[in-house]
Enzyme design. Structure first.
Site, PDB file in Angstrom:
ATOM      1  N   ARG A  64       1.021  -0.914  -0.081  1.00 17.43           N
ATOM      2  CA  ARG A  64      -0.085   0.201  -0.162  1.00 17.43           C
ATOM      3  C   ARG A  64       1.056   1.034   0.364  1.00 17.43           C
ATOM      4  O   ARG A  64       0.509   2.650  -0.203  1.00 17.43           O
ATOM      5  CB  ARG A  64      -1.127  -0.078   1.343  1.00 17.43           C
ATOM      6  CG  ARG A  64      -2.324  -1.758   1.517  1.00 17.43           C
ATOM      7  CD  ARG A  64      -3.064  -1.460   0.566  1.00 17.43           C
ATOM      8  NE  ARG A  64      -3.763  -2.537   0.744  1.00 17.43           N
ATOM      9  CZ  ARG A  64      -4.184  -2.932  -0.267  1.00 17.43           C
ATOM     10  NH1 ARG A  64      -3.776  -2.875  -1.837  1.00 17.43           N
ATOM     11  NH2 ARG A  64      -5.096  -4.238  -0.140  1.00 17.43           N
ATOM     12  N   ASN A  94      -0.408  -2.170  -7.364  1.00 14.25           N
ATOM     13  CA  ASN A  94      -1.295  -1.013  -7.420  1.00 14.25           C
ATOM     14  C   ASN A  94      -1.311  -0.541  -6.229  1.00 14.25           C
ATOM     15  O   ASN A  94      -2.503  -0.281  -5.662  1.00 14.25           O
ATOM     16  CB  ASN A  94      -2.653  -1.889  -7.167  1.00 14.25           C
ATOM     17  CG  ASN A  94      -2.210  -3.321  -6.109  1.00 14.25           C
ATOM     18  OD1 ASN A  94      -1.939  -3.281  -5.550  1.00 14.25           O
ATOM     19  ND2 ASN A  94      -4.213  -3.408  -5.813  1.00 14.25           N
ATOM     20  N   ASN A 278     -10.889 -11.228  -4.311  1.00 16.96           N
ATOM     21  CA  ASN A 278     -10.414 -11.300  -5.252  1.00 16.96           C
ATOM     22  C   ASN A 278      -9.374 -12.540  -6.183  1.00 16.96           C
ATOM     23  O   ASN A 278      -8.468 -11.245  -5.546  1.00 16.96           O
ATOM     24  CB  ASN A 278     -10.416  -9.874  -5.456  1.00 16.96           C
ATOM     25  CG  ASN A 278     -11.552 -10.442  -7.619  1.00 16.96           C
ATOM     26  OD1 ASN A 278     -11.131 -11.471  -7.786  1.00 16.96           O
ATOM     27  ND2 ASN A 278     -10.581  -9.174  -8.530  1.00 16.96           N
ATOM     28  N   ASP A 305      -1.310 -13.102  -0.816  1.00 16.24           N
ATOM     29  CA  ASP A 305      -2.363 -12.054  -0.948  1.00 16.24           C
ATOM     30  C   ASP A 305      -3.184 -11.274  -0.679  1.00 16.24           C
ATOM     31  O   ASP A 305      -3.410 -10.556  -0.543  1.00 16.24           O
ATOM     32  CB  ASP A 305      -3.374 -12.524  -1.702  1.00 16.24           C
ATOM     33  CG  ASP A 305      -4.234 -11.706  -2.577  1.00 16.24           C
ATOM     34  OD1 ASP A 305      -3.874 -10.940  -3.357  1.00 16.24           O
ATOM     35  OD2 ASP A 305      -4.940 -11.408  -3.256  1.00 16.24           O
TER      36      ASP A 305
HETATM   37  O1  DOR Z   1      -8.267  -9.504  -2.540  1.00 18.37           O
HETATM   38  C1  DOR Z   1      -7.847  -8.995  -3.696  1.00 18.37           C
HETATM   39  N1  DOR Z   1      -7.033  -7.741  -3.269  1.00 18.37           N
HETATM   40  N2  DOR Z   1      -7.141  -8.900  -4.408  1.00 18.37           N
HETATM   41  C2  DOR Z   1      -6.530  -8.606  -5.751  1.00 18.37           C
HETATM   42  O2  DOR Z   1      -6.341  -8.543  -6.622  1.00 18.37           O
HETATM   43  C3  DOR Z   1      -6.230  -7.253  -5.121  1.00 18.37           C
HETATM   44  C4  DOR Z   1      -6.341  -6.913  -3.667  1.00 18.37           C
HETATM   45  C5  DOR Z   1      -5.768  -5.339  -2.869  1.00 18.37           C
HETATM   46  O3  DOR Z   1      -5.351  -4.941  -3.518  1.00 18.37           O
HETATM   47  O4  DOR Z   1      -6.798  -5.094  -2.133  1.00 18.37           O
END
Ligand code: DOR
Length: 424
Positions: A64, A94, A278, A305
């Site tokens: 983040r 991201n 996701n 993740d």
């Molecule tokens: O659950 C998820 N959170 N899947 C993703 O692909 C992105 C991630 C996020 O950046 O929060």
């Protein structure tokens, strides 16, 4: 003065063996290993009855920073990594701004080094701004230290853009790390298109949204000869497509998360938005297929993740809350308890999946404790059981559907480059 880890059971995930060995650390290196090493002149760290592992490596973390430091920072994320037994992590692009320029890659690496809890290897964006159209400068990003390229959080919708990305990455010997999601099929869905979605009246994401892109990218990797790495695989059909690709000799590797191995969409009814992620938690047959894929080597590593969000974010209800769970501080004990303590897999195999294999696939050091190499070491206690309590996390994120579980195998000591970065 060296530091002597005395009396532990040292796990070698390469040979699959576990042996009673002392480990001597000097500076940032492993200086010696052997039975009953002399302990005069050394600081002795007593680890009898515990397992001594190579530092764990997580190939998929959202830190983040830059941009969303209210959710996590490089400092808090790497502190969480250390508490979870991880000494190296790969982080996703991201961020805000997106990690699509050299200076951001450098900033992340230097800030992590300054904090000193874990080594961070950035995965840079495939396309500028994650917009899916224009490739980033792969060569410059690679020189700055990117270990792979991904638009994680979004799928690359254009097959032509993905094909060009694969060709460019191949020339730099870097993997393309795929978030597989065809947006014409996920189409604003928030949970798996299954029974829970129907009962709760929520828009579903079909398994095909993930599987068609995995199939597409395997075909593109086959044609280009590039290395494609599939993130957080979840549906049964995707596991089958990866297995078939590997059978044909395609350079396709894949990771699976603790939550897709341990949970299904049924959790939505108890946890609400805390079970929204996701790719989504899917059906029991998908979960079983992921376990089979892990056991037969199709899915060859674990990725958390780790995706921290605030309590307010997750309080917005299932349809509107952001996707994601934190995972760094719970994944080892979750899998130790579910698979090792229950006899499904040997400890050395879990360590291979959580250290040796991510090191191999992403070209990182580590994955095995060896004399003359960096002292990245995790000690875990197989007997210590504890309840998952998000209030105790080092991460700023508390968003986990595993709260309240009683688990064994917690890390008690994490050593990174010879320094203690976590001790319980
Ligand atoms: O659950 C998820 N959170 N899947 C993703 O692909 C992105 C991630 C996020 O950046 O929060």
């Amino acid at each position: 003065m060296g530091r002597l880890l005395k009396g532990g059971q040292v796990v070698n995930p390469v040979t699959g063996s576990i042996a009673s060995l002392d480990v001597l650390l000097e500076g940032n290196m492993v200086a010696a290993m052997g039975a009953d090493l002399a302990h005069t002149d050394h600081e002795v760290i007593e680890v009898t009855g515990q397992y001594v592992l190579p530092g764990l490596i997580d190939p998929h973390v959202h830190l983040r920073e830059p941009g969303q430091t209210h959710k996590e920072t490089i400092a808090t994320g790497t502190m969480a990594a250390a508490a979870g037994g991880f000494t190296q992590i790969c982080c996703m692009p991201n961020t805000a701004p997106v990690t699509d320029e050299e200076q951001t890659v450098r900033y992340i690496r230097e800030e992590a080094q300054r904090c000193g809890y874990a080594t961070v290897h950035p995965i840079a964006a495939i396309t500028t701004g994650l917009r899916g159209t224009e490739l980033t400068d792969f060569a410059a990003l690679r020189r700055a230290g990117a270990v792979g390229f991904s638009d994680d959080g979004r799928g690359v919708q254009s097959a032509a853009v993905m094909r060009q990305a694969l060709l460019t990455a191949k020339a730099l010997a870097a993997p393309i790390v795929v978030h597989a999601e065809d947006e014409t099929l996920s189409a604003g869905g928030c949970v798996h298109a299954g029974e829970a979605a129907q009962r709760l009246g929520l828009r579903g994401i079909p398994s095909s949204a993930e599987t068609v892109m995995i199939a597409r990218d395997i075909i593109l990797a086959e044609e280009t000869g590039a290395h494609v790495h599939m993130c957080h695989v979840s549906p049964e059909e995707a596991v089958a497509a990866i297995r078939a690709g590997q059978g044909r000799g395609v350079r396709v590797t894949a990771e699976v998360t603790p939550h897709h191995l341990l949970l299904t969409d049924a959790e939505l009814e108890t946890w609400g938005a805390l079970a929204k992620v996701n790719p989504p938690l899917r059906a029991e047959r998908d979960r079983q297929a992921c376990i089979r894929g892990l056991l037969d080597g199709t899915l060859s590593m674990i990725a958390t993740d780790h995706a921290p969000h605030t309590e307010q974010d997750k309080a917005r209800g299932i349809a509107d809350a952001p996707f994601g769970f934190v995972g760094l501080e719970t994944s080892f004990p979750l899998l130790f308890t579910a698979f090792v303590a229950s006899g499904v897999m040997p400890l050395a195999e879990l360590v291979r999946l959580m250290s040796t294999e991510p090191a191999r696939v992403f070209g990182l050091r580590g994955g095995q404790i060896r004399v003359g190499e960096w002292a990245d070491i995790t000690v875990i206690d197989p007997r210590q059981t504890r309840v998952v309590n998000p209030a105790e996390f080092r991460s700023k994120g508390r968003n986990t559907p595993f709260a309240g579980r009683v688990l064994a195998g917690w890390p008690t000591l994490t050593i990174h480059a010879g320094r203690t970065v976590f001790a319980s």
